[in-house]
Design a protein around this motif. Structure first.
Motif, mmCIF file in Angstrom:
data_model
loop_
_atom_site.group_PDB
_atom_site.id
_atom_site.type_symbol
_atom_site.label_atom_id
_atom_site.label_comp_id
_atom_site.label_asym_id
_atom_site.label_seq_id
_atom_site.Cartn_x
_atom_site.Cartn_y
_atom_site.Cartn_z
ATOM 1 N N ILE A 1 0.764 -1.113 -0.020
ATOM 2 C CA ILE A 1 -0.002 0.185 0.149
ATOM 3 C C ILE A 1 0.954 0.994 -0.028
ATOM 4 O O ILE A 1 1.865 1.400 0.672
ATOM 5 C CB ILE A 1 -1.072 0.107 1.261
ATOM 6 C CG1 ILE A 1 -1.950 1.069 1.078
ATOM 7 C CG2 ILE A 1 -0.128 0.035 2.555
ATOM 8 C CD1 ILE A 1 -3.119 0.908 2.215
ATOM 9 N N SER A 2 0.481 2.216 -0.808
ATOM 10 C CA SER A 2 1.167 3.390 -1.032
ATOM 11 C C SER A 2 0.140 4.624 -1.008
ATOM 12 O O SER A 2 -0.935 4.562 -1.095
ATOM 13 C CB SER A 2 1.877 3.356 -2.228
ATOM 14 O OG SER A 2 2.636 2.180 -2.698
ATOM 15 N N PHE A 3 1.080 5.796 -0.388
ATOM 16 C CA PHE A 3 0.257 7.025 -0.304
ATOM 17 C C PHE A 3 1.123 8.292 -0.649
ATOM 18 O O PHE A 3 2.148 7.994 -0.767
ATOM 19 C CB PHE A 3 0.112 7.077 1.300
ATOM 20 C CG PHE A 3 -0.809 6.209 1.968
ATOM 21 C CD1 PHE A 3 -2.322 6.329 1.764
ATOM 22 C CD2 PHE A 3 -0.164 4.942 2.680
ATOM 23 C CE1 PHE A 3 -3.045 5.436 2.555
ATOM 24 C CE2 PHE A 3 -1.130 4.223 3.312
ATOM 25 C CZ PHE A 3 -2.332 4.246 3.228
ATOM 26 N N ASP A 4 0.335 9.061 -1.081
ATOM 27 C CA ASP A 4 0.595 10.498 -1.333
ATOM 28 C C ASP A 4 0.520 11.415 -0.126
ATOM 29 O O ASP A 4 -0.883 11.409 0.084
ATOM 30 C CB ASP A 4 0.536 11.212 -2.420
ATOM 31 C CG ASP A 4 1.191 10.510 -3.638
ATOM 32 O OD1 ASP A 4 2.139 10.156 -3.493
ATOM 33 O OD2 ASP A 4 0.562 10.627 -5.018
ATOM 34 N N LEU A 5 1.084 12.000 0.526
ATOM 35 C CA LEU A 5 0.673 12.668 1.980
ATOM 36 C C LEU A 5 1.340 14.079 1.878
ATOM 37 O O LEU A 5 2.310 14.286 1.305
ATOM 38 C CB LEU A 5 1.422 12.079 3.046
ATOM 39 C CG LEU A 5 0.735 10.509 3.489
ATOM 40 C CD1 LEU A 5 1.420 9.991 4.512
ATOM 41 C CD2 LEU A 5 -0.532 10.375 3.604
ATOM 42 N N MET A 6 0.603 15.040 2.539
ATOM 43 C CA MET A 6 1.158 16.301 2.407
ATOM 44 C C MET A 6 1.740 16.632 4.038
ATOM 45 O O MET A 6 0.520 16.476 4.855
ATOM 46 C CB MET A 6 -0.019 17.452 2.130
ATOM 47 C CG MET A 6 0.568 18.894 1.614
ATOM 48 S SD MET A 6 2.091 18.811 0.598
ATOM 49 C CE MET A 6 0.907 18.873 -1.167
ATOM 50 N N LEU A 7 2.554 17.059 4.279
ATOM 51 C CA LEU A 7 3.267 17.412 5.636
ATOM 52 C C LEU A 7 3.025 19.066 5.658
ATOM 53 O O LEU A 7 3.640 19.632 4.947
ATOM 54 C CB LEU A 7 4.611 16.893 6.037
ATOM 55 C CG LEU A 7 5.009 17.209 7.410
ATOM 56 C CD1 LEU A 7 4.291 16.222 8.221
ATOM 57 C CD2 LEU A 7 6.451 16.803 7.382
ATOM 58 N N ASP A 8 2.334 19.739 6.272
ATOM 59 C CA ASP A 8 2.073 20.952 6.494
ATOM 60 C C ASP A 8 3.059 21.858 7.285
ATOM 61 O O ASP A 8 3.973 21.185 7.921
ATOM 62 C CB ASP A 8 0.663 21.458 6.784
ATOM 63 C CG ASP A 8 0.260 21.396 7.995
ATOM 64 O OD1 ASP A 8 1.142 20.845 8.974
ATOM 65 O OD2 ASP A 8 -1.069 21.263 8.379
ATOM 66 N N ALA A 9 2.951 23.094 7.509
ATOM 67 C CA ALA A 9 3.930 23.988 7.834
ATOM 68 C C ALA A 9 3.959 23.689 9.523
ATOM 69 O O ALA A 9 4.924 23.915 10.400
ATOM 70 C CB ALA A 9 3.750 25.470 7.829
ATOM 71 N N GLN A 10 2.714 23.016 10.023
ATOM 72 C CA GLN A 10 2.926 22.847 11.377
ATOM 73 C C GLN A 10 2.979 21.349 11.827
ATOM 74 O O GLN A 10 2.818 21.070 13.022
ATOM 75 C CB GLN A 10 1.222 23.094 12.000
ATOM 76 C CG GLN A 10 0.996 24.871 12.044
ATOM 77 C CD GLN A 10 0.622 25.247 10.609
ATOM 78 O OE1 GLN A 10 -0.006 24.753 9.670
ATOM 79 N NE2 GLN A 10 1.266 26.251 10.323
ATOM 80 N N GLY A 11 3.420 20.465 10.827
ATOM 81 C CA GLY A 11 3.843 19.213 10.857
ATOM 82 C C GLY A 11 2.645 18.198 10.883
ATOM 83 O O GLY A 11 2.798 17.145 11.098
ATOM 84 N N ALA A 12 1.541 18.727 10.639
ATOM 85 C CA ALA A 12 0.235 17.955 10.306
ATOM 86 C C ALA A 12 0.242 16.995 8.988
ATOM 87 O O ALA A 12 0.764 17.729 8.213
ATOM 88 C CB ALA A 12 -1.009 18.852 10.569
ATOM 89 N N VAL A 13 -0.223 16.001 9.406
ATOM 90 C CA VAL A 13 -0.293 14.880 7.849
ATOM 91 C C VAL A 13 -1.619 14.980 7.337
ATOM 92 O O VAL A 13 -2.622 14.673 8.200
ATOM 93 C CB VAL A 13 0.314 13.686 8.144
ATOM 94 C CG1 VAL A 13 0.258 12.679 7.178
ATOM 95 C CG2 VAL A 13 1.597 13.627 8.916
ATOM 96 N N TRP A 14 -1.746 15.217 5.872
ATOM 97 C CA TRP A 14 -2.783 15.150 5.282
ATOM 98 C C TRP A 14 -2.831 14.231 4.260
ATOM 99 O O TRP A 14 -1.881 14.087 3.485
ATOM 100 C CB TRP A 14 -3.061 16.529 4.663
ATOM 101 C CG TRP A 14 -3.155 17.811 5.572
ATOM 102 C CD1 TRP A 14 -2.314 18.316 6.111
ATOM 103 C CD2 TRP A 14 -4.176 18.583 5.829
ATOM 104 N NE1 TRP A 14 -2.760 19.426 7.013
ATOM 105 C CE2 TRP A 14 -4.164 19.455 6.710
ATOM 106 C CE3 TRP A 14 -5.774 18.147 5.259
ATOM 107 C CZ2 TRP A 14 -5.125 20.287 7.203
ATOM 108 C CZ3 TRP A 14 -6.598 19.235 5.845
ATOM 109 C CH2 TRP A 14 -6.179 20.188 6.543
ATOM 110 N N GLY A 15 -4.082 13.103 4.101
ATOM 111 C CA GLY A 15 -3.939 12.380 3.248
ATOM 112 C C GLY A 15 -4.248 12.791 1.847
ATOM 113 O O GLY A 15 -5.312 13.594 1.436
ATOM 114 N N ILE A 16 -3.736 12.757 0.600
ATOM 115 C CA ILE A 16 -3.610 13.240 -0.836
ATOM 116 C C ILE A 16 -4.557 12.005 -1.564
ATOM 117 O O ILE A 16 -5.612 12.294 -2.193
ATOM 118 C CB ILE A 16 -2.813 13.926 -1.096
ATOM 119 C CG1 ILE A 16 -2.116 15.042 -0.184
ATOM 120 C CG2 ILE A 16 -2.853 14.396 -2.586
ATOM 121 C CD1 ILE A 16 -2.850 16.020 -0.039
#
Length: 379
Positions: free
Chosen positions: A244-259
């Motif tokens: 299983i593979s993901f594209d994730l975004m790590l924002d400026a506050q260090g929070a992880v977002w699922g893309i």
């Protein structure tokens, strides 16, 4: 001797799998719509078979795979990339002793479909960008709030991705698509292995050189606790089983977002120690944490060279050249040189079409594997 059938051969990750499996004593076969392909040139492959392209003749593709499995006494059918969504329907056509390294189609689609993926994220209490069906009235409202991204619900390799500024008009698409709020930050990619909802191993990497929106040179980075927790929670919530593979975004506050989620292998496979990769395929009930190969930088040399040349008079040139010089190629092996040496000829049908259509190699390479939801392929 275990016989493994790879259901694609054109991509470097298929070559990676073939070499890893052959090294532990497997007999490796490849089924591929193209008559010549990268993995077929490898000494790791015992035999290659030409099969119909699943996007254009799904029934013929599945029938051909089933025939190969029976005639060649295949033990494991191993999907490599987008064709997994077609191969997942093969189980009912095979003897009970044959294992397909894929979850059922409904399970795959519940994470692969970009709208469904966001729903699964929210169900698990995980951060994900606001997402709306493109043909819903709320899509226009979302596009007035800030910058957005338009994507087909079923696509890969950046096909059909469009970045739009705030207030842009809603585009017209001829296939189901979504509009998604753009989340600024650092884009991370992951590749991992899970068994029955438990995450055992994950590689985290980022793009070093891009061809379109697809990385052709990539750097392994250390996984942060926040990234590992995000993935583990998603895997547990969905009960996922397999690669299983993901594209994730790590924002400026260090929070992880699922893309996005790809329920299959990705380029992260090139960082995994071959013995551990083979174990994940052959002994999934005995999962072990992966070891990584030495070095953190890997490239697909030919597309990376092309992108470096194209960036000669831009600010990206110096970084691209440095990566080209230092990264290890994913296909080169001294004892198995022909896939790398012959790559331009082996991949020419894809390269030629990409030049004619003025699109990336990755988009063309996936075109005849594409998943389009129809009455025929839902079963």
């Amino acid at each position: 001797m275990t016989t493994v059938l790879l259901t694609l051969g054109r991509l470097p990750k298929a070559l990676e799998l073939a070499r890893a499996l052959r090294a532990v004593g497997c007999r490796v076969l490849v089924a591929e719509p193209f008559a010549r392909h990268l993995t077929g040139a490898s000494r790791a492959v015992a035999r290659s078979f030409v099969v119909p392209a699943p996007a254009f003749d799904r029934a013929g593709y599945l029938r051909s795979l089933a025939d190969i499995v029976v005639k060649e006494s295949v033990d494991v059918v191993l999907p490599v990339s987008e064709e997994i969504l077609h191969v997942a329907s093969l189980q009912e056509r095979l003897p009970g002793s044959v294992r397909i390294a894929a979850m059922p189609l409904t399970s795959l689609l519940s994470v692969y479909d970009k709208q469904a993926f966001i729903t699964r994220c929210l169900e698990a209490g995980l951060a994900a960008p606001q997402t709306r069906p493109l043909d819903h009235p709320s899509a226009a409202e979302l596009m007035q709030i800030g910058p957005t991204v338009i994507k087909p619900r079923h696509s890969c390799s950046g096909r059909g991705v469009q970045f739009l500024a705030r207030g842009a008009a809603v585009p017209v698409r001829d296939e189901p698509a979504i509009v998604q709020s753009f989340v600024p930050g650092q884009l991370l990619s992951t590749f991992g292995f899970a068994r029955h909802g438990c995450l055992y191993s994950t590689v985290v990497y980022r793009a070093a050189v891009l061809q379109g929106t697809v990385a052709v040179c990539f750097e392994r980075i250390d996984a942060t606790p926040a990234v590992l927790e995000w993935i583990a929670r998603f895997v547990a919530h969905t009960g996922f089983d397999g690669f299983i593979s993901f594209d994730l975004m790590l924002d400026a506050q260090g929070a992880v977002w699922g893309i996005e989620c790809n329920p299959r292998t990705t380029s992260g496979i090139h960082f995994v120690h071959p013995e551990d990769l083979a174990r994940s395929v052959l002994r999934p009930d005995d999962p072990q944490p992966w070891r990584f190969k030495p070095g953190r930088l890997r490239q697909q040399f030919y597309p990376c060279l092309t992108e470096t040349q194209a960036s000669m008079f831009t600010g990206r040139f110096r970084d691209n050249l440095r990566n080209l010089w230092h990264a290890r190629d994913v296909s080169w092996q001294l004892y198995d040189p022909w896939p790398f040496v012959g790559m331009p000829w082996l991949s020419w049908p894809i390269i030629e079409r990409a030049m004619k259509d003025r699109c990336t190699f990755g988009e063309v390479a996936m075109r005849d594997l594409d998943w389009r939801e129809t009455a025929e392929n839902r079963t």
